[in-house]
Design a protein around this motif. Structure first.
Motif, mmCIF file in Angstrom:
data_model
loop_
_atom_site.group_PDB
_atom_site.id
_atom_site.type_symbol
_atom_site.label_atom_id
_atom_site.label_comp_id
_atom_site.label_asym_id
_atom_site.label_seq_id
_atom_site.Cartn_x
_atom_site.Cartn_y
_atom_site.Cartn_z
ATOM 1 N N ARG A 163 0.836 -1.213 0.000
ATOM 2 C CA ARG A 163 0.000 0.000 0.000
ATOM 3 C C ARG A 163 0.864 1.254 0.000
ATOM 4 O O ARG A 163 0.539 2.241 -0.669
ATOM 5 N N TYR A 213 -2.353 5.435 6.232
ATOM 6 C CA TYR A 213 -2.496 5.282 4.785
ATOM 7 C C TYR A 213 -3.789 5.919 4.292
ATOM 8 O O TYR A 213 -3.820 6.587 3.245
ATOM 9 N N ASP A 214 -4.883 5.720 5.046
ATOM 10 C CA ASP A 214 -6.173 6.282 4.632
ATOM 11 C C ASP A 214 -6.118 7.808 4.583
ATOM 12 O O ASP A 214 -6.634 8.433 3.638
ATOM 13 N N GLU A 217 -4.074 8.892 1.531
ATOM 14 C CA GLU A 217 -4.715 8.610 0.254
ATOM 15 C C GLU A 217 -5.977 9.440 0.028
ATOM 16 O O GLU A 217 -6.197 9.955 -1.078
ATOM 17 N N ARG A 218 -6.775 9.605 1.060
ATOM 18 C CA ARG A 218 -8.099 10.190 0.876
ATOM 19 C C ARG A 218 -8.195 11.669 1.219
ATOM 20 O O ARG A 218 -9.104 12.352 0.748
#
Length: 875
Positions: free
Chosen positions: A533, A668-669, A672-673
């Motif tokens: 990821r 990571y979220d 990414e978002r």
């Protein structure tokens, strides 16, 4: 051939250039842009080659160039202006002098002790955040005019320089430092001989030290150096390395710092006429022995240990920096005992009294260990953590010293750290501020603060902010490529295999920084929990990330070294090595390039193990946004308008691996978002409008808060000034009175009881606005009402009947004692809140000279079952 002796030949400056020596010897040049620009103009190439160190620069300038400069009217004009500005800076009235206003309530001087000081890369006497904070504290004190004297040790090998082996294992190198090549001056007696400080060691030996002085603006910094001819080989090595050696080596370092440091201060004040300090500030427990030396100074036939202790405590401030017991220096009691007493140091102080100050004589403590932080708390009348959250953690960690008090009542407050903006803000940021509000107002905003000055950021055009950020990012890219090339060459790579470095990083890609020491709790490798990821994020076709990582593991920490190796092996992967890099030898010089060039500063420690964490503050002052666990300073100042909080998985049912997995996934979220889309999103004008607005809010809202000037003002007003007042109030006579009173109260306290408590309401029911009339019957034994305070403690109660948000209400004695010696106290208790409500009562010692009601560690409360007294001895 190798030289048999090494010494430094100093340059002889032409008379017109004499002021250059004064400018070079005052470390204000390290944060004063105009002085740095002046030195750079002497020889730009040599300036860079010297590591931007004026002392080394002047030692290498050819005589012909010096002669040329001595005839250069423009250079001489700028030299005169810089020298005049420095003289005005060190002698003019500043905030402290205006605040004092002749009232005398502020201390005449403060001595600030720390095992390390990070002033500039040209004086490498620091390992990490503790030293950098100490350096920023001195610089901010100088800017504010606070009469501070810094005290530390001069390590001949400093802290280690870091490189990597071919297989990515950390390598340590210890360069030899010659004090004559550093911006230092040897403190000398009136007859010109070097001033010596001496400590007595067991077996009739002595530990002697010279005192070197660095001038940090207005603040003298005294550094003790044991590498002197008068010492035997073992004693010469006491100040060899920062945080090196075994237990006895560390103990000798800390004795020299604390005991020798006080003696160095006395010598400095005698030789220079500087006012003697009224307040002594111990920055972490390493310097705690300074209190013992000051007790020894007072102890004699007419003054006993207890009296001297009270006099010394009054003017002592202790700052703790660690949220974990493992971070505190602890020594075997026998080792400590051997170095004190009639045959060693402090012969007038009983060894048993010394040991009692540091022994862990509380539930859960190790009875045979001497704890430097415990001694710091017992020797300091005022103590603090370095963020609001860390203050709370410290109160929990040291609650064993006050077991009868709720954690929020433990007398450890907090002063949140700050950073010295003129040191850490990039010249390009300063230039933008100068164009907006003027050079002088920009300097004042960074050193003194004031939200009105920071509000001017709102008027800077978006295009200017974005162009600044791209410029700084581009400079970081160049710096990374240069350092990465040097690192690979040290790892044994040939030039022919390093062409790929020319394409490492991109000045238009979202850049994340992560740099700090590498203990396990800081989680250097959390970003690697899901490598696939992470690779997707780094190589995203539309919204890629790039990450710059740096950090050192302690030489004895193989676990930290393995974390570095794991990360470096990932960064060596040809698929991602252009997007993620590890830079060895993290230090001030690298940091001053790294903080400004990053768009996002990442921090993911195990909460709540980050005491403060100031690197994110430095990044923020350059317009970087913080992405961090809610720990340290970010816990109290985070707002969604200017950064992101990484969710934590705190729960008793979550093991360490599971916690790391959950928090890495949350990281990571976010990247990414939320983070990457915000950076790459463009408005109608082609600019990332929402990102720029977050940068603007970072500067206007966080800027004034994160300044070291704000921090030092809080120390002055909340700790130094009260300590100075207490110091003046507690002369030997008053200290003797207080010591005798404490002894009397401690002896009598087991017979102090709460016998009965009753309350009657003014109304038929307990409604908001009603009042309870409390009536308490107590027995004070041999004490009088003047010796105690009887309090009602009231507030909401939780399901376990613990009072939260407690409010103490003093009760007043009514009449004299009855035939059994009991007294009655009464008072009203207002029901000022709805919901579950409860109260209790307690008795505390009370004296006008106590710094805090919990100081003695004594409290008496009612028995829960019968209402009969339960006397609790806290220490």
């Amino acid at each position: 051939m190798k030289a048999i002796r090494r010494f430094t030949v100093r340059p002889v400056l032409p008379d017109p250039l004499g002021d250059l020596a004064e400018l070079a010897r005052n470390l204000r040049w390290s944060w004063h842009p105009r002085t740095r620009a002046l030195f750079r103009s002497v020889d730009p190439h040599l300036w860079e080659a010297s590591g931007c160190d004026p002392v080394r620069l002047l030692g290498g300038v050819p005589p012909a160039r010096l002669a040329e400069l001595s005839r250069d009217e423009d250079f001489l004009r700028r030299l005169g202006e810089a020298a005049g500005d420095l003289r005005e800076y060190v002698t003019g009235e500043r905030w402290y002098q205006q605040r004092a206003g002749g009232s005398g309530h502020l201390p005449r001087a403060v001595a600030y002790f720390s095992p390390e000081f990070g002033i500039t890369a040209a004086l490498p006497q620091y390992s990490g955040g503790l030293g950098i904070l100490a350096g920023d504290h001195l610089k901010a004190a100088s800017d504010l005019g606070v009469p501070l004297i810094g005290v530390g040790l001069l390590y001949r090998h400093g802290y280690f320089r870091q490189s990597l082996s071919r297989d990515a294992w950390q390598q340590e190198h210890y360069p030899v430092l010659d004090p004559n090549e550093l911006p230092l001056t040897l403190l000398r007696e009136a007859d010109g001989t070097p001033a010596l400080v001496a400590l007595a060691l067991p077996g009739g030996r002595s530990l002697r030290a010279h005192v070197w002085q660095a001038q940090v603006g207005r603040v003298p910094l005294l550094l003790l150096d044991s590498d002197v001819e008068e010492n035997d080989r073992g004693e010469r090595d006491v100040t060899d390395r920062l945080y090196g050696g075994g237990s006895e080596h560390r103990l000798l370092q800390e004795m020299l710092l604390g005991i020798g440091g006080v003696r160095a201060v006395r010598t400095y004040c005698r030789l220079t006429g500087h006012p003697e300090p009224e307040v002594f500030h111990t920055n972490e427990g390493h310097a705690g022995f300074l209190g013992l030396e000051r007790i020894h100074e007072l102890t004699g036939p007419a003054v006993g240990f207890d009296t001297a202790l009270e006099a010394v405590r009054a003017g002592t401030v202790f700052t703790t920096h660690t949220p974990v017991p493992a971070g505190i220096d602890r020594f075997d009691r026998e080792l400590v005992a051997r170095h004190f007493g009639p045959d060693a140091e402090l012969p007038r102080v009983d060894v048993g009294d010394i040991l009692r100050l540091g022994m862990e004589t509380y539930p859960g403590g190790e009875p045979n260990l001497f704890n430097m932080a415990v001694m710091g708390l017992r020797l300091g009348s005022r103590a603090n953590g370095v963020s609001i959250l860390h203050g709370a953690v410290s109160r929990e960690m040291f609650a064993g010293l006050w077991p009868g008090f709720d954690p929020e009542e433990i007398p450890i407050t907090s002063v949140t750290n700050g950073v010295h903006a003129p040191t850490w803000v990039a010249p390009e940021v300063l230039a933008l501020g100068a164009r907006q509000i003027g050079e002088r107002r920009t300097e004042d905003a960074l050193s003194v603060g004031g939200s009105d000055r920071w509000d001017a950021v709102a008027d800077i055009p978006d295009t200017d902010i974005w162009e600044l950020r791209r410029t700084l990012r581009g400079q970081l890219v160049d710096e990374v490529r240069r350092r990465l090339y040097d690192s690979w060459r040290q790892r044994g790579a040939a030039t022919a295999e390093l062409g790929w470095i020319d394409d490492v990083l991109d000045p238009d890609v979202l850049t994340i920084g992560f740099a700090r020491r590498v203990p396990s709790y800081k989680r250097l490798t959390l970003m690697l929990r899901d490598r696939d990821r992470l690779m997707e994020l780094l190589l995203h076709p539309e919204r890629p990330l790039q990450i710059v990582v740096a950090g050192k593991a302690h030489p004895a920490d193989d676990g930290g070294k393995r974390l570095i190796q794991e990360l470096v092996r990932f960064t060596d992967d040809p698929r991602v090595r252009h997007r993620v890099v590890f830079l060895p030898d993290y230090g001030m010089a690298m940091a001053q390039k790294l903080y400004p060039g990053c768009d996002v500063w990442l921090n993911n420690p195990l909460r709540p193990l980050e005491a403060c964490g100031t690197s994110g503050m430095k990044a923020a002052l350059n317009g970087a946004l913080n992405l961090s666990v809610l720990d340290g300073w970010w816990d109290e100042w985070f707002e969604p308008d200017f950064g992101w909080a990484i969710p934590t998985a705190d729960g008793a049912a979550t093991d360490d691996d599971r916690r790391d997995d959950l928090e890495a996934a949350a990281l990571y979220d976010l990247l990414e978002r939320r983070v990457a889309p915000r950076f790459y999103e463009r408005g109608p004008g082609g600019l990332p409008d929402r990102w720029i607005e977050m940068v603007r809010r970072t500067l206007t809202r966080l800027g004034p808060k994160v300044l070291a000037g704000r921090m030092v003002r809080e120390y002055v007003e909340e700790l130094y000034a009260p300590a100075a007042r207490a110091h003046r109030a507690l002369d030997v006579t008053a200290a003797g009175e207080l010591a005798a009173w404490k002894a009397r109260v401690r002896a009598a306290w087991p017979r102090v009881t709460v016998d009965h408590v009753e309350a009657s309401a003014t109304g038929a029911t307990a409604e908001l606005g009603a009042t309870l009339a409390l009536r308490v019957r107590v027995h004070l034994g041999e004490l009088t009402p003047d010796d105690v305070e009887v309090q009602a403690i009231a507030g909401r109660v939780d399901p376990e009947d613990r009072i939260t948000g407690a409010t103490p209400v003093p009760l007043k004695p009514v009449g004299g004692p009855d035939q059994e010696g009991r007294r009655v106290y009464e008072g009203p208790l207002a029901l000022d809140r709805t919901g579950s409500f409860g109260y209790t009562v307690r008795i505390l010692p009370a004296h006008r000279l106590l710094a805090d009601g919990a100081e003695l560690g004594l409290v008496t409360v009612p028995s829960e079952a019968t209402g009969e007294a339960a006397g609790v001895l806290l220490r």
